[in-house]
Design an enzyme around this catalytic site. Structure first.
Site, mmCIF file in Angstrom:
data_model
loop_
_atom_site.group_PDB
_atom_site.id
_atom_site.type_symbol
_atom_site.label_atom_id
_atom_site.label_comp_id
_atom_site.label_asym_id
_atom_site.label_seq_id
_atom_site.Cartn_x
_atom_site.Cartn_y
_atom_site.Cartn_z
ATOM 1 N N ARG A 101 23.639 -3.410 -3.369
ATOM 2 C CA ARG A 101 24.858 -3.327 -3.289
ATOM 3 C C ARG A 101 25.383 -4.630 -4.116
ATOM 4 N NH1 ARG A 101 27.736 -5.732 -0.960
ATOM 5 N NH2 ARG A 101 26.465 -6.420 1.095
ATOM 6 N N SER A 102 24.508 -5.656 -3.593
ATOM 7 C CA SER A 102 25.527 -6.335 -4.186
ATOM 8 C C SER A 102 25.498 -6.944 -5.242
ATOM 9 C CB SER A 102 24.352 -7.936 -3.664
ATOM 10 O OG SER A 102 24.385 -7.951 -2.139
ATOM 11 N N PHE A 140 30.526 -13.933 -10.761
ATOM 12 C CA PHE A 140 32.192 -14.229 -10.003
ATOM 13 C C PHE A 140 31.694 -16.063 -9.233
ATOM 14 C CE2 PHE A 140 35.188 -14.412 -6.507
ATOM 15 C CZ PHE A 140 36.233 -14.009 -6.829
ATOM 16 N N CYS A 249 39.899 -10.392 -4.760
ATOM 17 C CA CYS A 249 38.650 -10.018 -5.286
ATOM 18 C C CYS A 249 38.032 -10.050 -3.985
ATOM 19 C CB CYS A 249 38.097 -10.909 -6.475
ATOM 20 S SG CYS A 249 38.629 -10.933 -7.732
ATOM 21 N N ARG A 254 34.655 -7.326 0.421
ATOM 22 C CA ARG A 254 33.875 -6.874 1.836
ATOM 23 C C ARG A 254 33.978 -5.250 2.458
ATOM 24 N NH1 ARG A 254 38.592 -11.504 2.574
ATOM 25 N NH2 ARG A 254 37.394 -13.656 2.388
ATOM 26 N N GLU A 374 30.534 -13.727 1.793
ATOM 27 C CA GLU A 374 32.173 -12.871 1.329
ATOM 28 C C GLU A 374 32.954 -12.875 3.114
ATOM 29 O OE1 GLU A 374 32.281 -11.734 -1.098
ATOM 30 O OE2 GLU A 374 30.643 -10.437 -1.621
#
Length: 395
Positions: A101-102, A140, A249, A254, A374
């Protein structure tokens, strides 16, 4: 008198009738991602986790072919789905592993979203189509070794040199960093914090892999180092000025975590229930004991409530009404409950729960990272506290 007729077991989704809250497209997207996980990803997760690596480039192309990268963005080759559908995809991805998912979150909700939201048309046209298909990987660069919860203190700096920019500094804990083709890097300037689109083959840019992790091992994490990285004037994101850019972002990422954490919790519960139904203790299944059922019932309540909260926040986001403090409510609650569920499920599996034959401790270890990235739980508590009292406890 209680009905003692034997009944088939129900999932938490069935217990809470969650499917009744989804439309056919949302269910189809969920099932497509679940099918991909069962066929292509789950069989390899224990191996990747133990090895501390993942074939991220190959996975990105496969995920991109299904339209999962930047799927909630419009145009530029992106699928343009609803936010809720994106959340459901995150739930299925994290039911596989938080690292998977990351990979999708960082690509779509951080790197791609930053360019899509704050970039020039030229930047969007150049990067977003290839990122959506997974042939280009993004990362990022916001967090630094000494500046996580307080990014305003970052030391990375961009200075003007004629019409060019010169960047110096470093970023830490950057998912996808060592394999990225492009990095969105945030830096101090004479005009507040600004974002820059940095091709990773630019001279002076290096990315070092972070090793010896005990969490998110099926994910590639790096340190970005920028030494006199020279960029043209148009490398800057023109529409982001100040911390509101990167923090916007982060709220996108989140949001995916709110759903994703419930996927990890669900996978733990499903594994624990299946194990308890087949493991015999004192000549009857572990699932038939009152203490086991009490644990499962308590976990089901928190899982179901967390999924309902995620869906509610998804509907608010689709209407354009989701506020930052509501994202903090979701992230704070769902990650906190997910890690509790993972730990409790481990007790049901006993010694078997510490092996990679079962996903429970892998999820628990991953969620230790999700708990703090996050935005730590403490930061989100302060966001919620400020919303409730009107007073900031940060400054």
């Amino acid at each position: 008198m209680a009905d003692s007729t034997p009944r088939s077991s129900q999932s938490v989704e069935e217990l809470f009738a969650l499917d009744s809250l989804l439309d056919s497209e949302e269910r189809q997207i969920r099932e497509t991602v679940r099918k991909l996980g069962n066929e292509r990803i789950r069989p390899h997760l224990a191996e990747w986790y133990e090895a501390g690596t993942v074939p991220a480039r190959e996975l990105a192309k496969e995920l991109g072919s299904l339209g999962l990268l930047g799927m909630h963005l419009e145009g530029y080759g992106c699928a343009g789905t609803s936010a809720t559908a994106y959340g459901l995809a995150c739930m299925e991805l994290e039911a596989m592993d938080s690292g998977i998912r990351s990979l999708v979150s960082v690509q779509g909700s951080l790197a791609m979203f930053a360019i899509w939201k704050f970039g020039s048309e030229e930047q969007k046209q150049h990067w977003l189509p290839s990122m959506a298909e997974g042939s280009s990987i993004g990362c990022f660069g916001l967090t630094e070794a000494d500046f996580g919860s307080n990014p305003s203190g970052m030391r990375t700096r961009a200075k003007k040199d004629g019409s060019d920019w010169i960047l110096n500094g470093s970023k830490m804990w950057i998912t996808n960093g060592p394999i990225a083709d492009v990095a969105v890097v945030w830096a101090q300037t004479d005009d507040k914090i600004r974002g820059f689109v940095v091709p990773t083959d630019t001279p002076g840019f290096t990315a070092n892999t972070v090793k010896n992790k005990l969490s998110l091992r099926a994910s590639i994490t790096g340190e970005l180092v920028l030494e006199d990285v020279r960029l043209p004037h148009d490398a800057m994101l023109p529409e982001a000025r100040g911390l509101s850019g990167p923090l916007g972002c982060l709220n996108e990422a989140r949001f995916g975590i709110i759903f994703g954490a419930m996927g990890a919790a669900r996978d733990c519960m499903e594994s624990a229930i299946e194990y308890a139904q087949t493991r015999e203790v004192f000549d009857k299944p572990l699932a038939a004991y009152q203490l086991t059922q009490a644990k499962l019932a308590n976990m089901a309540l928190e899982l179901g409530k967390g999924q309902l909260l995620a869906l509610h926040l998804g509907r608010l986001k689709d209407k354009g009404e989701l506020r930052g403090e509501q994202v903090s409510v979701g992230k704070l609650n769902n990650v906190r409950e997910a890690i509790k569920i993972a730990r409790e499920c481990r007790t049901i599996l006993g010694a078997n729960g510490i092996t990679l034959e079962y996903p429970v401790l892998r999820h628990a270890n991953n969620l230790e990272s999700v708990l703090t990235y996050e935005g730590t739980s403490e930061v989100h508590q302060l966001v919620v506290g400020q919303a409730l009292t009107g007073s900031s406890a940060v400054r």
